[in-house]
Design a protein around this motif. Structure first.
Motif, PDB file in Angstrom:
ATOM      1  N   GLN A 193      -7.546   9.020  -8.270  1.00  0.00           N
ATOM      2  CA  GLN A 193      -6.618   8.530  -9.296  1.00  0.00           C
ATOM      3  C   GLN A 193      -7.159   7.239  -9.891  1.00  0.00           C
ATOM      4  O   GLN A 193      -7.531   6.320  -9.160  1.00  0.00           O
ATOM      5  CB  GLN A 193      -5.237   8.250  -8.685  1.00  0.00           C
ATOM      6  CG  GLN A 193      -4.515   9.479  -8.191  1.00  0.00           C
ATOM      7  CD  GLN A 193      -3.954  10.295  -9.347  1.00  0.00           C
ATOM      8  OE1 GLN A 193      -3.884   9.858 -10.479  1.00  0.00           O
ATOM      9  NE2 GLN A 193      -3.553  11.521  -9.044  1.00  0.00           N
ATOM     10  N   ASN A 209       8.826   3.684  -9.025  1.00  0.00           N
ATOM     11  CA  ASN A 209       7.396   3.865  -8.819  1.00  0.00           C
ATOM     12  C   ASN A 209       7.173   5.341  -8.478  1.00  0.00           C
ATOM     13  O   ASN A 209       7.327   5.747  -7.334  1.00  0.00           O
ATOM     14  CB  ASN A 209       6.867   2.958  -7.705  1.00  0.00           C
ATOM     15  CG  ASN A 209       5.354   2.991  -7.609  1.00  0.00           C
ATOM     16  OD1 ASN A 209       4.663   3.341  -8.566  1.00  0.00           O
ATOM     17  ND2 ASN A 209       4.830   2.626  -6.458  1.00  0.00           N
ATOM     18  N   THR A 210       6.868   6.134  -9.514  1.00  0.00           N
ATOM     19  CA  THR A 210       6.652   7.571  -9.337  1.00  0.00           C
ATOM     20  C   THR A 210       5.166   7.866  -9.454  1.00  0.00           C
ATOM     21  O   THR A 210       4.349   6.949  -9.582  1.00  0.00           O
ATOM     22  CB  THR A 210       7.420   8.379 -10.405  1.00  0.00           C
ATOM     23  OG1 THR A 210       6.804   8.165 -11.680  1.00  0.00           O
ATOM     24  CG2 THR A 210       8.900   8.009 -10.452  1.00  0.00           C
ATOM     25  N   GLU A 211       4.820   9.118  -9.454  1.00  0.00           N
ATOM     26  CA  GLU A 211       3.416   9.519  -9.626  1.00  0.00           C
ATOM     27  C   GLU A 211       2.865   9.108 -10.987  1.00  0.00           C
ATOM     28  O   GLU A 211       1.661   9.017 -11.160  1.00  0.00           O
ATOM     29  CB  GLU A 211       3.261  11.031  -9.436  1.00  0.00           C
ATOM     30  CG  GLU A 211       3.450  11.481  -7.998  1.00  0.00           C
ATOM     31  CD  GLU A 211       2.474  10.822  -7.037  1.00  0.00           C
ATOM     32  OE1 GLU A 211       1.269  10.737  -7.353  1.00  0.00           O
ATOM     33  OE2 GLU A 211       2.918  10.375  -5.963  1.00  0.00           O
ATOM     34  N   ARG A 212       3.748   8.863 -11.966  1.00  0.00           N
ATOM     35  CA  ARG A 212       3.295   8.586 -13.328  1.00  0.00           C
ATOM     36  C   ARG A 212       3.592   7.185 -13.832  1.00  0.00           C
ATOM     37  O   ARG A 212       2.839   6.654 -14.647  1.00  0.00           O
ATOM     38  CB  ARG A 212       3.909   9.609 -14.281  1.00  0.00           C
ATOM     39  CG  ARG A 212       3.453  11.023 -13.963  1.00  0.00           C
ATOM     40  CD  ARG A 212       4.068  12.055 -14.855  1.00  0.00           C
ATOM     41  NE  ARG A 212       3.742  11.792 -16.250  1.00  0.00           N
ATOM     42  CZ  ARG A 212       4.484  12.189 -17.257  1.00  0.00           C
ATOM     43  NH1 ARG A 212       5.591  12.861 -17.053  1.00  0.00           N
ATOM     44  NH2 ARG A 212       4.140  11.926 -18.482  1.00  0.00           N
ATOM     45  N   VAL A 213       4.725   6.577 -13.422  1.00  0.00           N
ATOM     46  CA  VAL A 213       5.125   5.284 -13.981  1.00  0.00           C
ATOM     47  C   VAL A 213       5.646   4.341 -12.906  1.00  0.00           C
ATOM     48  O   VAL A 213       6.079   4.773 -11.831  1.00  0.00           O
ATOM     49  CB  VAL A 213       6.215   5.440 -15.070  1.00  0.00           C
ATOM     50  CG1 VAL A 213       5.728   6.280 -16.222  1.00  0.00           C
ATOM     51  CG2 VAL A 213       7.486   5.993 -14.490  1.00  0.00           C
ATOM     52  N   CYS A 214       5.625   3.068 -13.257  1.00  0.00           N
ATOM     53  CA  CYS A 214       6.156   2.036 -12.383  1.00  0.00           C
ATOM     54  C   CYS A 214       6.758   0.940 -13.260  1.00  0.00           C
ATOM     55  O   CYS A 214       6.234   0.631 -14.330  1.00  0.00           O
ATOM     56  CB  CYS A 214       5.044   1.457 -11.516  1.00  0.00           C
ATOM     57  SG  CYS A 214       5.604   0.163 -10.386  1.00  0.00           S
ATOM     58  N   SER A 231       3.843  -0.080 -15.825  1.00  0.00           N
ATOM     59  CA  SER A 231       2.501   0.380 -15.480  1.00  0.00           C
ATOM     60  C   SER A 231       2.481   1.845 -15.112  1.00  0.00           C
ATOM     61  O   SER A 231       3.517   2.495 -14.988  1.00  0.00           O
ATOM     62  CB  SER A 231       1.956  -0.444 -14.306  1.00  0.00           C
ATOM     63  OG  SER A 231       2.647  -0.137 -13.108  1.00  0.00           O
ATOM     64  N   THR A 232       1.253   2.315 -14.912  1.00  0.00           N
ATOM     65  CA  THR A 232       1.088   3.608 -14.284  1.00  0.00           C
ATOM     66  C   THR A 232       1.390   3.415 -12.798  1.00  0.00           C
ATOM     67  O   THR A 232       1.692   2.294 -12.366  1.00  0.00           O
ATOM     68  CB  THR A 232      -0.351   4.123 -14.512  1.00  0.00           C
ATOM     69  OG1 THR A 232      -1.275   3.126 -14.062  1.00  0.00           O
ATOM     70  CG2 THR A 232      -0.599   4.425 -15.985  1.00  0.00           C
ATOM     71  N   ARG A 233       1.325   4.460 -12.019  1.00  0.00           N
ATOM     72  CA  ARG A 233       1.674   4.393 -10.598  1.00  0.00           C
ATOM     73  C   ARG A 233       1.057   3.170  -9.927  1.00  0.00           C
ATOM     74  O   ARG A 233      -0.106   2.865 -10.113  1.00  0.00           O
ATOM     75  CB  ARG A 233       1.228   5.660  -9.880  1.00  0.00           C
ATOM     76  CG  ARG A 233       1.516   5.594  -8.385  1.00  0.00           C
ATOM     77  CD  ARG A 233       1.419   6.935  -7.719  1.00  0.00           C
ATOM     78  NE  ARG A 233       1.601   6.848  -6.291  1.00  0.00           N
ATOM     79  CZ  ARG A 233       2.760   6.609  -5.678  1.00  0.00           C
ATOM     80  NH1 ARG A 233       3.845   6.417  -6.379  1.00  0.00           N
ATOM     81  NH2 ARG A 233       2.834   6.562  -4.370  1.00  0.00           N
ATOM     82  N   LYS A 245      -4.529   1.323 -11.653  1.00  0.00           N
ATOM     83  CA  LYS A 245      -3.312   1.050 -12.425  1.00  0.00           C
ATOM     84  C   LYS A 245      -3.618   0.339 -13.737  1.00  0.00           C
ATOM     85  O   LYS A 245      -4.382  -0.614 -13.783  1.00  0.00           O
ATOM     86  CB  LYS A 245      -2.369   0.205 -11.566  1.00  0.00           C
ATOM     87  CG  LYS A 245      -1.086  -0.210 -12.257  1.00  0.00           C
ATOM     88  CD  LYS A 245      -0.097  -0.863 -11.295  1.00  0.00           C
ATOM     89  CE  LYS A 245      -0.466  -2.268 -10.936  1.00  0.00           C
ATOM     90  NZ  LYS A 245       0.607  -2.973 -10.215  1.00  0.00           N
TER      91      LYS A 245
END
Length: 178
Positions: free
Chosen positions: A82, A54-59, A155-157, A85
């Motif tokens: 932001q 789970n980073t700033e860009r992807v999960c 997903s996104t973050r 998700k």
């Protein structure tokens, strides 16, 4: 939630991951999160998950739903500028009943209606190999079928702590009892 109940849920989740052929490290098994939403009925309302990244860009996560266990209606909203998700669910084992806004009536859903507030009934049924992408800020809820389900989420973050649940009784962060 009592810690002994959490331990039982984790053990059950590991068995489902094994049924789906998903290999977890010992550390990932330890880190399985049991989400009971503080309603006191995790076998009916909640889910089990392990987060790979789970980073700033992807999960990326793996979720387990026991038979007829429901993740209640919620949406992923904008937080601190932001966008909410965006997530793709891919069924790995069992059957998942996913509900989003659109055509569909409460009386026609195949899932068992949960003991929580729900307002969207457009039904998507996922079986192994099928996937569906949920846009940000989209109300949705989902439930495992008769045999339960394992679902991969890409997903996104993820900022699950900011999810907005339709049922205001729900508390996302766990409250532990001994």
């Amino acid at each position: 939630m009592k810690r002994e109940d959490c331990k039982r849920q984790k053990e059950g989740a590991i068995a489902y991951y094994e049924k789906a052929g998903i290999v977890l490290t010992e550390q990932e098994k330890e880190n399985i999160e049991v989400i009971d939403l503080n309603l006191g009925k995790v076998r009916e309302i909640g889910l089990q998950l392990v987060t790979y990244v789970n980073t700033e860009r992807v999960c990326a996560k793996e979720m387990v739903l026991f038979p007829y266990q429901t993740c209640p209606e919620h949406k992923h909203v904008e937080t601190n500028g932001q966008q909410g998700k965006e997530e793709t669910f891919r069924c790995r084992y069992g059957k998942v009943y996913l509900y989003v806004a659109g055509e569909g009536k409460k009386e026609n859903v195949q899932a068992k209606l949960p003991d929580t507030e729900v307002s969207v009934f457009h039904e998507i049924v996922l079986t192994p190999g099928m996937q569906y992408t949920i846009a940000p800020d989209t109300l949705h809820w989902f439930q495992g079928g008769a045999d339960g389900a394992v679902v991969s989420e890409f997903s996104t973050r993820s900022t699950d702590e900011t999810d907005e649940f339709t049922d205001k009784r729900i508390v996302r962060e766990p409250i532990w009892e001994d």
